[in-house]
Structures are given as structure tokens and as C-alpha cells.
Write an enzyme that holds these catalytic residues in place. Structure first.
Site, PDB file in Angstrom:
ATOM      1  N   SER A 174       0.786  -1.229   0.000  1.00 32.82           N
ATOM      2  CA  SER A 174       0.000   0.000   0.000  1.00 32.82           C
ATOM      3  C   SER A 174       0.818   1.280   0.000  1.00 32.82           C
ATOM      4  O   SER A 174       0.319   2.326  -0.419  1.00 32.82           O
ATOM      5  CB  SER A 174      -0.942   0.011   1.213  1.00 32.82           C
ATOM      6  OG  SER A 174      -0.204  -0.032   2.426  1.00 32.82           O
ATOM      7  N   HIS A 193      -5.440  -4.015  -1.209  1.00 33.63           N
ATOM      8  CA  HIS A 193      -5.290  -2.981  -2.235  1.00 33.63           C
ATOM      9  C   HIS A 193      -5.303  -3.553  -3.653  1.00 33.63           C
ATOM     10  O   HIS A 193      -5.174  -2.803  -4.619  1.00 33.63           O
ATOM     11  CB  HIS A 193      -4.002  -2.186  -1.996  1.00 33.63           C
ATOM     12  CG  HIS A 193      -4.100  -1.263  -0.827  1.00 33.63           C
ATOM     13  ND1 HIS A 193      -4.559   0.029  -0.924  1.00 33.63           N
ATOM     14  CD2 HIS A 193      -3.817  -1.458   0.490  1.00 33.63           C
ATOM     15  CE1 HIS A 193      -4.543   0.598   0.271  1.00 33.63           C
ATOM     16  NE2 HIS A 193      -4.102  -0.285   1.142  1.00 33.63           N
ATOM     17  N   LYS A 236     -12.320  -0.602   0.753  1.00 32.70           N
ATOM     18  CA  LYS A 236     -11.573   0.228  -0.184  1.00 32.70           C
ATOM     19  C   LYS A 236     -12.312   0.299  -1.519  1.00 32.70           C
ATOM     20  O   LYS A 236     -13.238   1.084  -1.660  1.00 32.70           O
ATOM     21  CB  LYS A 236     -10.137  -0.297  -0.306  1.00 32.70           C
ATOM     22  CG  LYS A 236      -9.372  -0.154   1.022  1.00 32.70           C
ATOM     23  CD  LYS A 236      -7.970  -0.654   0.939  1.00 32.70           C
ATOM     24  CE  LYS A 236      -7.174  -0.313   2.189  1.00 32.70           C
ATOM     25  NZ  LYS A 236      -7.697  -0.911   3.439  1.00 32.70           N
TER      26      LYS A 236
END
Length: 396
Positions: A186, A214, A244
Site C-alpha cells: 500500500s 489494495h 476500499k
């Protein structure tokens, strides 16, 4: 009367952070977390959220959330193992399993919870874990909780991983050995070398564990890094987030049915924490539907990420080795990095400084997170601000 020892510790520790440029001020948003946000009455182009696809404010998710709350109530009312499992939870898990192409899924309250739950449910003091040195904090904490021997290997260094695996296996000290890596790292945006990791794991009979927070919704047509490399049938644990790219909150573990069954029996966050509320589950489900049926947002994300990265690189900024839309702008000195972030803010760009202990000392950076919701005009304005502030501060 409060403890004097505690007061002294807190005062000195906070002052030390301020002196070293490591003190973080928490900003409060006045409205939604979209491509443009409002803080203290000012509108700012937002480059600090993990809302990769802009789905956090998508009307389809909002409508699904409202409908579920009206039908099922505001909260789930219990832990999953008593009567906090609603048909919505089961439907989401089955849908995610189809999306990830795994046998089963278990949903948790957060991605952090996944790592705290899954690692310690399988690994213990008789085992060893090979962990990439740049793995996320939640992986580190999950490893600590398991009480297994943690052996760090150099970041994405396959020679070091192979040597560490060989030594751990030949020592005969451990019942089980696991290798853990982020799918996408990340802070730098680079992708784990999963094909090589899997080959080493199969050679030494290692359990494979990928935290794809991610990568979920970004790589592999949205299904993540494991799907990107077509390794779904060769990875034991896939960790994904609903917080996310999915745009809501929560996390999940994907794997074989027997593994998921075990996690439902023994993972402590699942057993002892109230399940996610109906509105959250319904909006997550709506988001997964979008990803399974439409690639437009993912394509836009990559287009925007490449545009910003190229623009900052041409200005002379160090954007590291990022292979994803994550675009670090590495400054180095912590105090300078904070000053740079402050000047960006003053010029209308919200891009937070990332400092130690999140990244190693001396590698302070601005981590830019372009999303599918940004327009080309917004990103061009950001590049212009970076140019002006960078020249002003003699960084470029």
C-alpha cells in the site's frame, strides 16, 4: 486524580512526535468522501482516500443500504454464531465466492479483523511464519497474536524467501510453515511476486496467505491479485477488504470450504463480535454486483492513475516502483514532507503525508490515491499545484 506517570509519558511522547515531524492531525470532513471534499469550509481535491472506484457515494449502494435498513433494521443484533447471521450475510458470502472463484468465503467486520482472526486460528507457537518485511501492520499484529515464530524476508526478494523457507523446513522445529504477503503493497504500489512465491511454497510445503486489500477491485478484473496471476487454485488464504474499492466497510477470507468452516468455529472476531449491520452488507453486495458486471470503473481508475503518475514523473518527482494506481511521491525528510503536504492543502489539494512508523524513517512521502471518480481536469490541476509548490520548495 490521574496517574502522574501516565501524564508524564503522554506529554513527553506527544512533544517528541511534534519535534520530529511525526505528529498527525486528524481532519474532519464536512460531507461525503468523494473526489472533492470539504474541510473547514474549503473544497479540496481529494487524493487520500481508499475509495478507488468512487463507489462510497454511488447511488446504487446508497439505495441498497436504505432498503436493507428499512427491512432488517439498523443492526444485526448478535454475533454470527448465535443469531446475527441474516440471509443477507450468506448471500454476500456466496456472491463473493463466485467472484473470487473459491469454494467459500467468511465475512468479518474489517480487513484488519481478518488478519487478526485467520492467522491465529491456524498458526500457533509450534509454527513459523515467513513474512515480507513490508507487510501491513494488521499482518504483523496477526502474526504476533498467533505466537508463531515470525521470520521476516527481504521485500519481494525471492532468493531470500527461498533460503529462509529452506532453513525453516530443514530445521525440523515447526509443525506448519506459512508464507504471508500483501498482494499490493500500500505504501509503494508494487505487486507481490505471487507466481514465484507459490512455486517456493509448493517446493517446501508452505501454507500460502495473501492479503489483497489494495488489489481487490483493482487487479484481476476486480477479483484481485491472485486472479490477476490466475492462481486461485494454488493460494490457501485470500484476504480481501470491503472498505476500499468496494466502497463500504468490512473484510473477508476466501479459501476452501474446510478452511472457512474452521474459521467459523475458531476465529475469535467472528465468534465474539457483533456481525456487520444489514445496510452495510446490502451495499457491499450491490458493489460486488457492479464489479461482476461492469469493468468501466476499473478501466477509469487505471487511466487516471497512469495520467497522474506520468504527470508527476515528468515533473521530476520520485514515484518509486509503483505498478498500480497508488502513486507515492517520495520526499524523504519527515518535516519537509509535512510542510509539503501543508502547502498542497493551502493550494487546494488534499494529499496527506505518510511518515514513520507507517514507512521507514527517511522515506516520508505523499501517497496519492487517484480514483475512478476524479476528472481529467482535477488531475491536471493537481499536477499544476505539484509543479508550483515543488519549485517553490526546491524539491524539483
Amino acid at each position: 486524580m490521574s496517574s502522574q506517570a501516565l501524564d508524564q509519558f503522554l506529554n513527553s511522547s506527544i512533544e517528541e512526535l511534534k519535534t520530529k515531524g511525526l505528529y498527525n492531525v486528524i481532519d474532519t470532513l464536512q460531507g461525503a468522501n468523494g473526489p472533492v471534499i470539504r474541510i473547514d469550509g474549503r473544497s479540496l481535491i481529494n487524493l487520500s482516500s481508499n475509495n478507488y472506484l468512487g463507489l462510497a457515494t454511488d447511488h446504487r449502494l446508497i439505495e441498497a443500504s436504505i432498503k436493507a435498513a428499512q427491512t432488517y433494521g439498523a443492526g444485526a443484533g448478535a454475533v454470527r454464531t448465535i443469531n446475527g447471521t441474516m440471509d443477507l450475510h450468506v448471500e454476500l458470502e456466496e456472491k463473493l465466492a463466485r467472484f473470487k472463484k473459491t469454494e467459500a468465503i467468511i465475512v468479518y467486520q474489517s480487513g484488519f479483523n481478518c488478519n487478526m482472526a485467520a492467522i491465529s486460528a491456524v498458526m500457533d507457537q509450534h509454527d513459523a511464519i515467513l513474512s515480507d518485511e513490508l507487510n501491513h501492520a494488521s499482518i504483523i499484529d496477526g502474526c504476533r497474536l498467533s505466537r508463531a515464530k515470525v521470520i521476516r524476508f527481504k521485500h519481494s526478494d525471492m532468493n531470500d524467501l527461498r533460503q529462509q523457507a529452506k532453513e525453516a523446513k530443514e530445521s525440523g522445529q515447526y509443525r506448519k510453515i506459512m508464507v504471508i504477503t500483501d498482494g499490493v503493497f500500500s505504501m509503494d504500489g508494487d505487486i507481490a511476486k505471487l507466481p514465484e512465491i507459490v512455486n517456493i511454497a509448493e517446493e517446501f510445503d508452505l501454507i500460502t496467505y495473501v492479503d489483497d486489500a489494495h488489489g481487490s477491485g483493482v487487479l484481476g478484473a476486480g477479483a484481485g491479485t491472485v486472479k490477476h496471476f490466475e492462481l486461485s487454485d494454488r493460494i490457501d488464504f485470500q484476504i480481501g477488504t470491503l472498505s476500499k474499492a468496494i466502497g463500504v466497510v468490512g473484510g473477508y477470507v476466501a479459501g476452501k470450504k474446510q478452511l472457512i468452516e474452521w474459521l467459523k468455529l475458531r476465529s475469535r472476531p467472528f465468534l465474539f463480535s457483533t456481525s456487520l449491520p444489514p445496510a452495510v452488507i446490502a451495499s457491499c453486495s450491490a458493489s460486488v454486483d457492479i464489479l461482476m458486471n461492469d469493468q468501466e470503473l476499473i478501466e477509469k481508475l487505471w487511466e487516471n492513475g497512469n495520467h497522474l503518475k506520468n504527470g508527476l514523473s515528468l515533473l521530476g518527482y520520485d514515484v518509486g516502483q509503483s505498478e498500480t494506481p497508488i502513486t507515492p511521491c517520495i520526499i524523504g525528510d519527515e518535516v519537509t514532507t509535512q510542510q509539503f503536504s501543508k502547502r498542497l492543502y493551502e493550494e487546494g489539494v488534499y494529499a496527506k503525508a505518510i511518515l514513520f512508523p507507517t514507512v521507514p524513517k527517511g522515506t516520508g512521502r505523499i501517497r496519492n490515491m487517484p480514483t475512478a471518480a476524479h476528472t481529467r481536469e482535477m488531475l491536471d490541476q493537481v499536477i499544476s499545484v505539484y509543479e508550483n509548490v515543488g519549485k517553490e520548495m526546491k524539491l524539483i
